[in-house]
Design an enzyme around this catalytic site. Structure first.
Site, short mmCIF file in Angstrom:
data_model
loop_
_atom_site.label_atom_id
_atom_site.label_comp_id
_atom_site.label_asym_id
_atom_site.label_seq_id
_atom_site.Cartn_x
_atom_site.Cartn_y
_atom_site.Cartn_z
N GLU C 53 0.82 -1.22 0.00
CA GLU C 53 0.00 0.00 0.00
C GLU C 53 0.85 1.26 0.00
O GLU C 53 0.48 2.27 -0.60
CB GLU C 53 -0.95 0.01 1.21
CG GLU C 53 -2.05 -1.03 1.13
CD GLU C 53 -1.60 -2.44 1.47
OE1 GLU C 53 -0.50 -2.59 2.05
OE2 GLU C 53 -2.32 -3.40 1.15
N HIS C 121 -12.35 -6.07 7.34
CA HIS C 121 -13.03 -5.62 6.12
C HIS C 121 -14.28 -4.83 6.50
O HIS C 121 -15.28 -4.86 5.81
CB HIS C 121 -13.39 -6.80 5.22
CG HIS C 121 -12.22 -7.64 4.82
ND1 HIS C 121 -11.66 -8.57 5.64
CD2 HIS C 121 -11.47 -7.65 3.69
CE1 HIS C 121 -10.62 -9.14 5.04
NE2 HIS C 121 -10.49 -8.61 3.86
C1 TPP Z 1 -2.06 -5.18 4.18
C2 TPP Z 1 -3.04 -5.94 3.34
N1 TPP Z 1 -3.28 -5.55 2.09
C3 TPP Z 1 -4.17 -6.20 1.33
C4 TPP Z 1 -4.85 -7.29 1.82
C5 TPP Z 1 -5.87 -8.03 0.96
N2 TPP Z 1 -5.34 -9.36 0.62
C6 TPP Z 1 -5.67 -10.45 1.32
S1 TPP Z 1 -4.81 -11.79 0.82
C7 TPP Z 1 -4.00 -10.93 -0.38
C8 TPP Z 1 -3.00 -11.62 -1.25
C9 TPP Z 1 -1.90 -12.29 -0.47
O1 TPP Z 1 -1.02 -12.92 -1.34
P1 TPP Z 1 0.21 -13.75 -0.78
O2 TPP Z 1 0.99 -12.92 0.18
O3 TPP Z 1 0.94 -14.31 -1.91
O4 TPP Z 1 -0.46 -14.90 0.08
P2 TPP Z 1 -1.45 -16.03 -0.46
O5 TPP Z 1 -2.85 -15.55 -0.22
O6 TPP Z 1 -1.16 -16.24 -1.90
O7 TPP Z 1 -1.13 -17.21 0.38
C10 TPP Z 1 -4.41 -9.60 -0.37
C11 TPP Z 1 -3.93 -8.57 -1.31
C12 TPP Z 1 -4.57 -7.66 3.13
N3 TPP Z 1 -5.19 -8.70 3.71
N4 TPP Z 1 -3.67 -6.98 3.87
#
Ligand code: TPP
Ligand code: TPP
Ligand code: MG
Ligand code: MG
Lengths: 353, 341, 353, 341
Positions: C53, C121
């Site tokens: 972000e 959320h």
């Molecule tokens: C600080 C933050 N930004 C955005 C989100 C929304 N979000 C939830 S999971 C995700 C993707 C995460 O990807 P990754 O780190 O590769 O983990 P994965 O879900 O693939 O295991 C996002 C953008 C969040 N939970 N926290």
């Protein structure tokens, strides 16, 4: 007479010796400097961190989760705004884990204007801090409270934010308001606990035997009793309003000043009592005035004490501009000055309902 | 029992039959749990699903290798929302996960407050999993410093997250804070690389060939392993954990894993055939090595599935949190619940 | 009838085509997803960023400093709290450079509860946003304003934050409140601009010829005229208060509802007018209630309109707890529900001064 | 004139005599300016000093090599509070720095609002320097993307900060965002490593041997240079800038520099004898190569010092900003100054 910053240092020492503090850390907090305002000089457990406020808060949270009692510092509250997500998380830890994990950390940070700090050394943090559920927030206005609130903050099982008004850090305790245990002679105290100029590599502080003083979090203090108008304030504005009260006293306006000391939890009974007594109230702080903590207090006042008010309650706070400018004219126009406080007190006192 | 770190050699790339059988049993339980959670979501017994199907070959061995307990003598776990396998391997009751899915008052992890897979277990040093990505990596240095302070201690801190999350500040914070010269910290950083952040592929978002390379400039030991092979994952984890335990220094471990049901219920939570299934891979191995038969394993799956189905029905009857309970635990200790009000 | 989120998409398309927008970006904003709420599907300049972000806000600031018109998204406002320092900096850019550098960026982010979003959320951002001097803040409550305010946000030479109440994103425009240029048939519109399920690699949006609609930033809208009590609100609470107003109408209480639409600058003349008309006012929003923007509005109301008030002004807002819990009971106890609004309206209407 | 990037070969390690003389002249002006600012502070003609004495051998060549102008065809500069040499090399009037020191209304950079050395010059793409450490590295990818979009453009983005500041999130953000595969950005990241953050030494805070190594995992070109040698710095900068200009890819350049008057006025602002003085080093070279005599250079210093002393007296008479001016420029365009009030 210890100064405010010496009082902080003495409390941190007591924290290390008697309250389980194992880590006092932040940027330039350890040797050789001992903090940009000297708050952490000579402390056994003080250390320097990387220049990373998120890391500082995270380190404190991790230590607290592991049952330690960390005290961390953000060098200026102006540099804490990249950690708001982590602060929220610390405040939510106990609640979101259904009571399993407490987060007993203390975060100290200097706040406010009054030292010609320009845009990034003049911010206040009280409005932001009071928007962090799960945190306790304290803001002392004098050395004795600086000492007693820091001890209480360290002992508290919750995250506690300790806002130190930077313009007051060199303020000395007033007679009768000494810290329990401090040496009578202020030169002697300085010799014992102030780091020398120049090479400090072999210097060790010599600590006086301090006594306990736990100023309860959540308890206000009547700085000055009065009949006609109340000022509910904290931090640097306690001094400013005292000077203003002296000024209007000459006109026969008798001002009561309440120093909140704790912003969360705050002492609503004390506010209620003063409003019921004087029926006229000024809420005073130096944070910017839109979505300001004083506005919360006004809201609650009108909600619960509407018919006790003989004049519209007033807020005096910082202007809603992006920063406090460096030139004196700019700083004075941005944060409450004595003349404005005087004007507000007069207006409140003379207002005919 | 192979789970004591003291007896697991990092060099073993092949696990003994009983150990592998145990890994399989836990992986199967984890998979069945996630499938139950997905079904609960789809049937309206929960509002949101996110979890770890596809990471079991990593998460289960991790849980088995943990030096489990409370306090800095033991390992601290800063997990993510795909860690159910780790929790089951630690000994968690899968029914508690159903409770969190159904947000009942009996949910021990959050009292009905948080989404499924958001664990918090004080007695095992599982610090609260929270939704914001990567913040666990900023807190990990703190528990690691507590670990390090224990004289002769062997407890370490484990922080786990996904691949996309490594772009957040907190990942860099952990690298910086754990590798300070003379002040190194016993942190195992694990990146479960499933090559996606929600809908966004790894390619196009990373300049690194291997995420684990990010440790190198800091003098941090690194490895990238196949996280879909339970034995490779076990060996890689054991080696990394042994190193961190003994050296009291950080390690960055990247494990290539799968996302078997997509990102979460928001993306449908349907089985993704194209992804490598670590459980199927392990079952094939077990059959080949004649440790278990497919029929045995299928029967176990059916039985476990049935058990959790029954459990989910019981959980449905458990009480929901009361409205007033929003005020519980805002503060630890005796502070008036709402501070000032 | 376009939905709220379709209205956003249409406005972004107009932004790309006619207002100089070259970049619309954020996590999962580009193909294939086009945003977790579909707000950015099919847009020519939409792209996916790293999960960072701070980087998103920084990218927008950099583009804006270079004279571009970036539109960035934070996926949920819950994840914007690690960027507050950068947001403050964006708001200070023009001021601190003495007018040299403008920072014309738009930051869109979904806010509020109502979708069973649990702790992370369900956050609101209005209180935090209104504490960012130099920013304009808008928060539409219906598709037409969603369209018109986004166009105004894009055109504005300042940083503008666009808070989209996530529970309203599927809300359809009411008859008579269509967007100028949208096709009459909503199925046709969907076919043109909603990405298909499954493989989207060859899908292209087919954009209707949209007309301009610049809803002025700073202008409120009277959603419902009334005699007895005023509600000053915005976002999701506009709908909630309308339902409550219908309910109390049966008891003869005639409620006036003002949808602020812009939180900064806000339409003080509209607030003053409604308070002077009904003499009873409820400020309503769903952010947590300590140091809340509604408290600012109450403060100003008592400061300027004290003697117009026939009842103490009220705030109804979210509870000061660390988050909104997942279980329905918890969410309902945490953010204002219709029954509470009804109760507050009754109390205000019946209050005898 | 050697300052056009087009004609400066990255390979030249030795500058032509006239070029070196020009570098010296600007470095001397920068040094004299900083000394004047320090004196103003000490005499009460300003409230705070921070600046760049000790970084001139880096900052001056940087300013000379910039492709100067407004808009994305030109270089963007995200500088720090030690960049006065760069500004003078760009052509800034030193008197404007005195104005900012004295926080006069005539201060063109901030109208008396900000501390000394906090520049902002729209016509040269010098984006506002702000006090929070490292945030410039989060904004740099944005201007770099604008640079990249210019068809056939040669403009690049330069972000500069200190060594301690690299621990902040923003430094990692710049690495991540500038190196995305297929979306690389023309950013030159410069770390002026003076081995201190205020009172905190480099040692003990870094796991990296070289800060520039942090670029490697991302496939970013890197170098570490002697920033106290004007020729080495010029060559290093020219090489790095040529690379970024031509390749449209990032470069991470670390320059070892000195902090000649300590951190800021908060730490006394006194000359630190132990530090290597880049200006003295260059003067020695010029004498050795017989390009200038010491007497000539001393005379120039005296003259420049006198000029700025005079200027500082005039600045003292310039108006202070008015109280009402706090409301100026809160918003661009025609918005009522205080939005809603
Ligand atoms: C600080 C933050 N930004 C955005 C989100 C929304 N979000 C939830 S999971 C995700 C993707 C995460 O990807 P990754 O780190 O590769 O983990 P994965 O879900 O693939 O295991 C996002 C953008 C969040 N939970 N926290
Ligand atoms: C975000 C932030 N945190 C803390 C500070 C206070 N501070 C000012 S300068 C400084 C040290 C910077 O060190 P370095 O990055 O090495 O740059 P140098 O001053 O040595 O050139 C600190 C901690 C700040 N300005 N910004
Ligand atoms: Mg992933
Ligand atoms: Mg430095």
């Amino acid at each position: 007479m210890a100064t405010f910053v010496q009082a902080m240092r003495l409390a941190l020492h007591v924290g290390e010796e008697r309250l389980g503090v194992t880590d006092i850390f932040g940027e330039d907090v350890g040797p050789p400097l001992g903090g940009v305002f000297t708050a952490t000089q000579g402390l056994r457990t003080a250390w320097n961190t990387p220049l990373d406020e998120r890391g500082i808060v995270g380190m404190a949270m991790g230590l607290a989760l592991a049952g330690q009692r960390p005290v961390c510092e953000i060098q200026f509250c102006d540099y804490a705004f990249n950690t708001v997500d982590l602060l929220k998380l610390a405040g939510a830890m106990h609640w979101s884990s259904n009571g399993a994990f407490a987060c007993p950390m203390v975060l100290m940070t200097p706040v406010g204007a009054g030292i010609r700090g320009s845009i990034y050394h003049s911010h206040s943090f009280d409005a932001t801090a009071t928007r962090l559920p799960g945190w306790k927030i304290v803001m002392p206005s004098n050395p004795r409270d600086a000492y007693g609130l820091l001890l209480s903050a360290i002992r508290d099982p919750n995250p506690v934010m300790y806002l130190a008004p930077k313009a007051l850090l060199r303020l000395k305790a007033r007679p009768g308001e000494e810290l329990p245990g401090e040496p009578g002679d202020e030169k002697a105290l300085s010799k014992m606990i102030d780091a020398p100029l120049g090479d400090r590599s072999r210097w060790r502080a010599e600590w006086p035997k301090m006594e306990d003083l736990f100023v309860p979090i959540g308890e206000a203090r009547t700085v000055r009793p009065g009949r006609d108008v109340s000022v509910v304030t904290y931090g640097r504005m306690v001094q400013a309003s005292s000077a203003a009260a002296d000024e209007v006293a000459r006109e026969g306006i008798d001002v009561e000043i309440i120093d909140l000391r704790s912003l969360h939890p705050y002492d609503w009974p004390a506010i209620r009592a003063t409003v019921k007594k004087t029926n006229r109230v000024l809420f005073l702080n130096e944070d910017t005035e839109v979505t300001n903590f004083g506005e919360h207090l006004i809201r609650r006042t009108v909600e619960e004490l509407f018919y006790d008010l003989h004049a519209p309650p007033r807020l005096l706070a910082g202007k809603h501009v992006p920063g406090v400018g460096l030139a004196d004219n700019l700083e004075h126009a941005s944060v409450p000055q004595r003349a404005e406080i005087v004007a507000a007190l007069r207006e409140l006192a003379r207002h005919e309902a | 029992m192979i789970s004591s770190p003291a007896v697991t050699s990092a060099k073993e790339k092949t696990l003994a039959p009983d150990a592998l059988a145990r890994v399989h049993d836990l992986m199967l339980r984890a998979r069945v749990l996630e499938e139950r959670l997905i079904t609960m979501y789809k049937q309206g017994d929960g509002y949101f699903w996110i979890g770890g199907p596809g990471e079991e070959a990593l998460s289960v061995p991790l849980g088995m290798l943990v030096h489990k307990g409370e306090g800095p003598e033991h390992d601290y776990l800063h997990l993510h929302y795909r860690s159910s396998g780790t929790l089951l391997a630690l000994g968690a009751d899968p029914v508690d996960s159903l409770r969190q899915m159904k947000n009942t008052a009996t949910d021990p992890y959050s009292g009905g407050r948080n989404f499924a897979s958001h664990y918090a277990v004080k007695r095992w040093n599982v610090v609260p999993v929270s939704s914001p990505i990567e913040v666990q990596f900023s807190m990990a240095p703190g528990t690691a410093l507590a670990n390090k302070r224990v004289p002769g201690g062997r407890g370490i801190t484990i922080a786990q997250g996904g691949d996309a999350g490594t772009a957040e500040a907190d990942f860099a914070t952990c690298l910086v804070w754990s590798s300070r010269k003379g002040a190194e910290l016993p942190v195992l950083m694990i990146v479960a690389n499933n090559r996606y952040g929600i809908s966004t592929p790894y390619e196009g978002q990373h300049g690194e060939v291997r995420i684990s390379d990010r440790g190198k400039a800091f003098g941090i030991a690194t490895a990238t392993i196949d996280g879909n092979d339970a034995e490779a994952a076990h060996a890689g984890l054991a080696a990394a954990m042994d190193y961190v335990r003994a050296e009291r220094r950080p390690f960055l471990l990247e494990a290539m894993v799968s996302r078997l049901y997509g990102h979460s219920s928001a993306s449908g939570a349907n089985f993704v055939r194209e992804e490598d299934d670590c459980l199927a891979r392990l079952e094939k191995k077990l059959v080949e090595r004649k440790i278990k038969t497919q029929a045995e394993m299928d029967a176990a799956r059916t039985r476990l599935t049935q058990e959790l189905l029954e459990a989910s029905k019981r959980v449905r009857e458990e009480p929901q949190p009361t409205p007033e309970s929003i005020w519980d635990h805002v503060f630890a200790g005796e502070t008036s619940r709402d501070g000032g009000r």
